[in-house]
Structure formats: structure tokens, C-alpha cells
Write an enzyme that holds these catalytic residues in place. Structure first.
Site, short mmCIF file in Angstrom:
data_model
loop_
_atom_site.label_atom_id
_atom_site.label_comp_id
_atom_site.label_asym_id
_atom_site.label_seq_id
_atom_site.Cartn_x
_atom_site.Cartn_y
_atom_site.Cartn_z
N THR A 40 -4.53 67.02 -25.76
CA THR A 40 -3.55 66.51 -24.80
C THR A 40 -2.43 67.49 -24.51
O THR A 40 -1.66 67.30 -23.59
CB THR A 40 -2.92 65.20 -25.32
OG1 THR A 40 -2.54 65.41 -26.68
CG2 THR A 40 -3.92 64.06 -25.26
N HIS A 45 0.57 68.76 -32.99
CA HIS A 45 1.87 68.44 -33.56
C HIS A 45 1.69 67.76 -34.92
O HIS A 45 0.57 67.65 -35.41
CB HIS A 45 2.68 67.56 -32.60
CG HIS A 45 1.95 66.32 -32.16
ND1 HIS A 45 1.34 66.23 -30.93
CD2 HIS A 45 1.69 65.18 -32.81
CE1 HIS A 45 0.75 65.04 -30.84
NE2 HIS A 45 0.95 64.40 -31.97
N HIS A 48 -1.06 65.43 -35.83
CA HIS A 48 -2.42 65.90 -36.08
C HIS A 48 -2.65 66.35 -37.51
O HIS A 48 -3.78 66.60 -37.91
CB HIS A 48 -2.75 67.08 -35.16
CG HIS A 48 -2.86 66.71 -33.71
ND1 HIS A 48 -1.93 67.09 -32.76
CD2 HIS A 48 -3.79 65.98 -33.04
CE1 HIS A 48 -2.29 66.62 -31.58
NE2 HIS A 48 -3.40 65.94 -31.72
N LYS A 82 -2.70 52.92 -27.26
CA LYS A 82 -1.88 53.21 -26.09
C LYS A 82 -1.62 51.91 -25.35
O LYS A 82 -2.50 51.08 -25.22
CB LYS A 82 -2.58 54.18 -25.13
CG LYS A 82 -2.99 55.49 -25.77
CD LYS A 82 -1.78 56.40 -25.95
CE LYS A 82 -2.15 57.76 -26.47
NZ LYS A 82 -2.99 57.72 -27.67
N ARG A 86 -3.49 56.19 -19.26
CA ARG A 86 -2.99 57.56 -19.37
C ARG A 86 -3.22 58.35 -18.09
O ARG A 86 -4.12 58.08 -17.31
CB ARG A 86 -3.74 58.26 -20.50
CG ARG A 86 -3.37 57.71 -21.85
CD ARG A 86 -3.08 58.79 -22.81
NE ARG A 86 -4.25 59.63 -23.03
CZ ARG A 86 -4.69 59.96 -24.24
NH1 ARG A 86 -4.09 59.49 -25.28
NH2 ARG A 86 -5.71 60.75 -24.38
N GLN A 176 -17.04 58.78 -27.33
CA GLN A 176 -16.77 59.13 -28.72
C GLN A 176 -17.93 58.70 -29.62
O GLN A 176 -18.29 59.39 -30.56
CB GLN A 176 -15.46 58.50 -29.20
CG GLN A 176 -15.10 58.94 -30.61
CD GLN A 176 -13.67 58.62 -30.98
OE1 GLN A 176 -12.80 58.54 -30.13
NE2 GLN A 176 -13.42 58.45 -32.27
N ASP A 197 -6.26 53.72 -36.12
CA ASP A 197 -6.48 53.24 -34.75
C ASP A 197 -7.85 53.66 -34.20
O ASP A 197 -8.26 53.25 -33.12
CB ASP A 197 -5.36 53.73 -33.82
CG ASP A 197 -5.25 55.25 -33.80
OD1 ASP A 197 -5.79 55.89 -34.73
OD2 ASP A 197 -4.64 55.79 -32.88
N LYS A 232 7.70 56.73 -35.90
CA LYS A 232 6.59 57.64 -36.11
C LYS A 232 7.06 58.91 -36.79
O LYS A 232 8.10 59.46 -36.45
CB LYS A 232 5.98 58.02 -34.76
CG LYS A 232 4.71 57.28 -34.43
CD LYS A 232 4.06 57.90 -33.21
CE LYS A 232 2.96 56.99 -32.67
NZ LYS A 232 2.59 57.35 -31.31
N LYS A 235 8.48 62.74 -34.99
CA LYS A 235 9.20 62.63 -33.72
C LYS A 235 10.70 62.74 -34.02
O LYS A 235 11.18 62.16 -34.98
CB LYS A 235 8.95 61.26 -33.08
CG LYS A 235 7.53 61.05 -32.63
CD LYS A 235 7.34 61.50 -31.20
CE LYS A 235 5.94 61.11 -30.75
NZ LYS A 235 5.43 61.94 -29.69
N THR A 236 11.39 63.48 -33.20
CA THR A 236 12.84 63.52 -33.32
C THR A 236 13.40 63.10 -31.97
O THR A 236 12.66 62.89 -31.03
CB THR A 236 13.35 64.93 -33.64
OG1 THR A 236 13.03 65.78 -32.53
CG2 THR A 236 12.71 65.47 -34.88
#
Length: 427
Positions: A40, A45, A48, A82, A86, A176, A197, A232, A235-236
Site C-alpha cells: 500500500t 511500517h 508490518h 477496514k 479503499r 488471497q 483480522d 494502534k 502511530k503518532t
RNA sequence: GGUGGGUUUCCCGAGCGGUCAAAGGGGUCAGACUGUAAAUCUGAUGGCACAGCCUUCGAAGGUUCGAAUCCUUCACCCACCA
């Protein structure tokens, strides 16, 4: 070969499995495991890391890991987890992202150690040859829609009135699932791992494998990595923490882990580092008995930064930390300073203003972007929040001069505890 | 369609002719404490040439020496009645 299941279990990384006999099955002989990553962005990040480290552990244990980059599935978008449809990425973006991510995998997996060398595959390679008709006949036929409708990822989206689910995303799980069946045929891959998920997609693959090739496949999910406050991990306020040094500097990356809350440190150590359980338990104790030493955070930051950015990245981060949180900054060279403050915003200012004695601290804070108005700047200084080279400015009338240079042409400005900016005065 | 109520500074929310750049809370920012944490405490929080001046209270006009506060019109939102 060590007992990978036991290791994962003890680290709290086993959320769900498709088969109670998984442990003995894994220990019977080396197996081939796969984890998928959607391309994506042009970098992975922190989110992952779980997948990367899981594959990494499987490899250490003697199993063969396959990292699948979803060049094809990325074109569709996984609806799992989600809440909204998307946006589709362009083919070109996907290709670049796939390449960039493949490169980053190298830090985590060994692709040439013979027996259980890791494989890197892109599902676009086998998906793009499919015609729609072929796919419907050979693959689609094996998916009962009523089962698909029962999957949480689909159900949750159907329940929403504000955002639907397109046929495209609905079909995601077929792709998948086919990946799994395909990897089974091509590499003898028999187990797929993923975040919790991914359960629905994994079981869809297992069903497909049984229907198409009469094989028994296995699935394993890990828990989602969340912070104790529910947010999460990774994340900042300013966005995600990336693995690419261009997006998130090694220093910032290191700092992120240094600042992990005590309550989250144990989990992070177990999930994201190779430290032995014994070591981790010692750190747990240290956090309990002498929390101020923050051994856990240091070890965590060190370990994760090292695997992502290597020794050199880690050392740069530690060096920068020492300078930023250390005493007064002086007698450094431009090169050193610019390196340490690589991700700090900087402004270029005419040296004449410095030698002319007309550059006030009030203006400086505004021009550097640390304050948004002179009033705010004034206030900051009044309250003791303005610093030059880590030394507090105690007067509103403070004017900068050449004596304030920390190196040949740079002055380090700081507002509050952690916000820095550089003022450069190139001659 | 009818009748009432609302629109306030980043957010919520007081204010109802001068003492209003506007209470209180949240957020944010600084400081102290500390472990580069959490919690807590303190201060700050429209702009500037900063004991002063300028611009803000849905929009535009008006009344008044003076309005966020009163009047008119417009826009949007809410409630009740049809």
C-alpha cells in the site's frame, strides 16, 4: 530446529490456530510458511513488523518462510478491518511499492541460506495470467457465497449504511485464498500466518486447498499489536512510524521505542525482538523494581532499530539521542550537527543579521517555525521554554550573535523539551 | 407551511448595552516533579510597535456617546405544531 509453536505461544503470539495438532505437526519436520503483505505504500511500517518477525522466527526455527507481496491483491484492497472502501492504487505505484518492500524484507529474512532460504513472491506473477472466465470457472466455483457472507470482514461492512462493499472488495478473499493454494502447489507451503483480522482470508485459502487439491492446510494468527490505551502501535500524531529511513529517520524510529509506555514494553519485547524469554523476564523485573532505568525501552529500541536500520543506523540514533538530551551543545562541526539533526526542520538566515546584532530570540523562534506568532514566542521565553544550544534563554531581549554558533554556521534552537530547529547561517 | 430556540474565541459552553479579548471546562503549549513515562501541580492560550493599540462573538446593515449583548434583513441549524 526448535519448537516454534512453543516459542510463539510463550511470547503471546498465538491468537488462533486452525488445528489443535499444529504444534506436533510443526515439530515433525521443517514446514513452509507464508505471510502476505499488501504493497500500500513505498515502505513498510511498524504495523508490518509482526508479520516480518513471525517469518523471521519461523526461519530461525528451521522452517522455510515465504514473504508474499500482494502485487495483485493490492490492486483490489483487502476489506478486512477496514470500515470503508479503499482507493485503488495505480499499477505503477504498486510496482514501485512492491520493489521497495521487497528490499526491506532483506533485513528480516535470509534469502540464501540453502535449505530453508526465504522466498519472496509476488502474486501478480500468477494472477495476471488469469482470464476472468477462467478464474470464475476454476476458482470462483469453489466459493459458496453464503459462506463468504458469513465472514466477519464482509458482515461488518454489510451492516453499515454509510459505506458499502463493492463486488471488487468482496472478491478479495478469493484472490488471497488462491494464493495459498498456489503456494502450496509451487512450494509445498502448508501454513499461512497473519494478523487476527486475516482469519477469514486464511480459512478461505484452506477451504480452497481442500476443494481444489485435496490437501490439508494450516492457519495461524497473531494478536493485533495495540497499546494499553487502545490505540494502534506505530502511530503518532504526526503519522505512522515507517521502516524506511527516508520516511522515518533512524533517530525518530529509535525514539519511538524509547518512549513506549511501561505497560506496552513487555508485549513489544516479546513480539518484536529476538531476545530470549529469559532476558525478557529479567527486563520485566527491572521494569517492576527499577522503572526509572528503563532497561526495557532501551533494549527494545536497540533491538528493533538494529534489525531495521542496521548497526550504523542504531549508532547514529544513539549518538543523536546523547546530543539532544545531553548538556549544552558546543564545539561540534556542521557535518556532525546536520547529521544528528537530520530530521529537524531548519531555516537558512543571512549571516549579516547575526553579526549585525539584530536577530532577537523572539524573531528567531518565529522564523524557525517553533512558534507561530511573536506573542507565542514571547510567552515561550517568559515561561522558560526557549533554548539556544540546549541552554535556556532567560531574557526576552536576548539577541543572537556569532558567539552562539554551536558549530561553524549552525545554531540549535529548542522549544520546550523536545522540539528542535536549526538556524543555519551559511557564510 | 405555522410557531418558538439557536449560531460566541481550537472544541464544548457562559455572557444578554459599558467593568468583555469575553467566565468555566476540554484540548494545546510551557514550567515544576519524574524515568525523554504516567499521574499530579503551576502558568499561559487572538494579533501587534505588548502598562498601549488593532481585529474577533453566523453575514450585512441600523439604533446608541458606547453592542457579543437592542432593532432590521439574509444564511444555516434545532424543537414543537401541521
Amino acid at each position: 530446529m526448535f519448537d516454534i509453536y512453543d516459542d510463539l505461544q510463550q511470547r503471546g503470539l498465538v491468537h488462533q490456530t486452525t488445528d489443535d495438532g499444529l504444534q506436533s505437526w510443526l515439530n515433525a519436520q521443517p514446514r513452509t510458511v507464508y505471510v502476505g503483505f499488501d504493497p500500500t505504500a513505498d515502505s513498510m511500517h511498524v504495523g508490518h513488523l509482526m508479520g516480518l518477525m513471525t517469518l523471521h522466527r519461523f526461519q530461525l526455527a528451521g522452517h522455510k518462510p515465504i514473504a508474499l507481496v500482494g502485487g495483485a491483491t493490492g490492486m483490489i484492497g483487502d476489506p478486512s478491518g477496514k470500515s470503508q472502501e479503499r482507493n485503488l492504487l495505480s499499477v505503477d505505484e504498486l510496482r514501485q511499492n512492491t520493489e521497495a518492500m521487497a528490499e526491506q524484507m532483506r533485513s528480516f529474512l535470509d534469502f540464501d541460506n540453502g535449505e530453508n532460504a526465504a522466498e519472496l513472491v509476488n502474486n501478480l506473477d500468477w494472477m495476471q495470467g488469469f482470464s476472468y472466465i477462467e478464474f470464475l470457472r476454476d476458482i470462483g466455483k469453489n466459493f459458496p457465497v453464503n459462506v463468504m457472507m458469513g465472514k466477519d470482514s464482509v458482515k461488518s461492512r454489510l451492516d453499515r449504511t454509510d459505506s458499502g462493499l463493492s463486488y471488487t472488495e468482496f472478491s478479495y478473499m478469493l484472490l488471497q485464498a488462491y494464493d495459498f493454494a498456489h503456494l502450496n502447489q509451487q512450494f509445498g507451503c502448508e501454513i499461512q500466518a497473519g494478523g487476527s483480522d486475516q482469519w477469514g482470508n486464511i480459512t478461505a485459502g484452506i477451504d480452497l486447498g481442500r476443494r481444489m487439491h485435496s490437501v490439508s492446510l494450516y492457519g495461524l494468527t497473531w494478536p493485533l499489536l495495540t497499546k494499553s490505551d487502545g490505540a494502534k502501535m506505530g502511530k503518532t500524531e504526526s503519522g505512522a512510524i515507517w521502516l524506511s529511513p527516508e520516511r522515518t529517520s533512524p533517530y525518530k524510529f529509535y525514539q519511538y521505542w524509547i518512549n513506549v509506555a511501561d505497560d506496552d514494553a513487555g508485549k513489544c519485547l516479546r513480539f518484536l525482538t529476538d531476545l530470549s524469554l529469559e532476558e525478557i523476564e529479567n527486563l520485566d523485573r527491572s521494569r517492576e523494581d527499577e522503572p526509572h532505568r528503563r532497561e526495557s525501552q532501551k533494549k527494545l529500541a536497540e533491538s528493533v532499530t538494529c534489525i531495521v536500520h542496521g548497526d550504523s543506523g542504531l549508532h547514529a540514533a544513539i549518538k543523536a539521542t546523547e546530543v539532544l538530551f545531553g548538556a549544552e551543545i558546543e564545539n561540534l562541526t556542521d557535518a556532525e550537527l546536520l547529521d544528528i539533526f537530520a530530521d529537524v526542520p531548519s531555516v537558512e538566515i543571512s549571516p549579516d543579521r547575526l553579526s549585525g546584532g539584530e536577530l532577537s530570540m523572539i524573531d528567531m523562534l518565529v522564523e524557525s517555525g517553533l512558534c507561530s506568532s511573536k506573542g507565542e514566542s514571547r510567552r515561550t521565553i517568559e515561561q522558560g521554554g526557549g533554548y539556544i544550544n540546549n541552554r535556556r534563554v532567560d531574557s526576552l531581549d536576548r539577541v543572537l550573535s556569532v558567539d552562539d554558533l554551536a558549530s561553524e554556521t549552525v545554531i540549535v534552537l529548542r522549544r520546550g523539551k523536545k522540539k528542535f530547529a536549526l538556524a543555519r547561517f551559511p557564510s
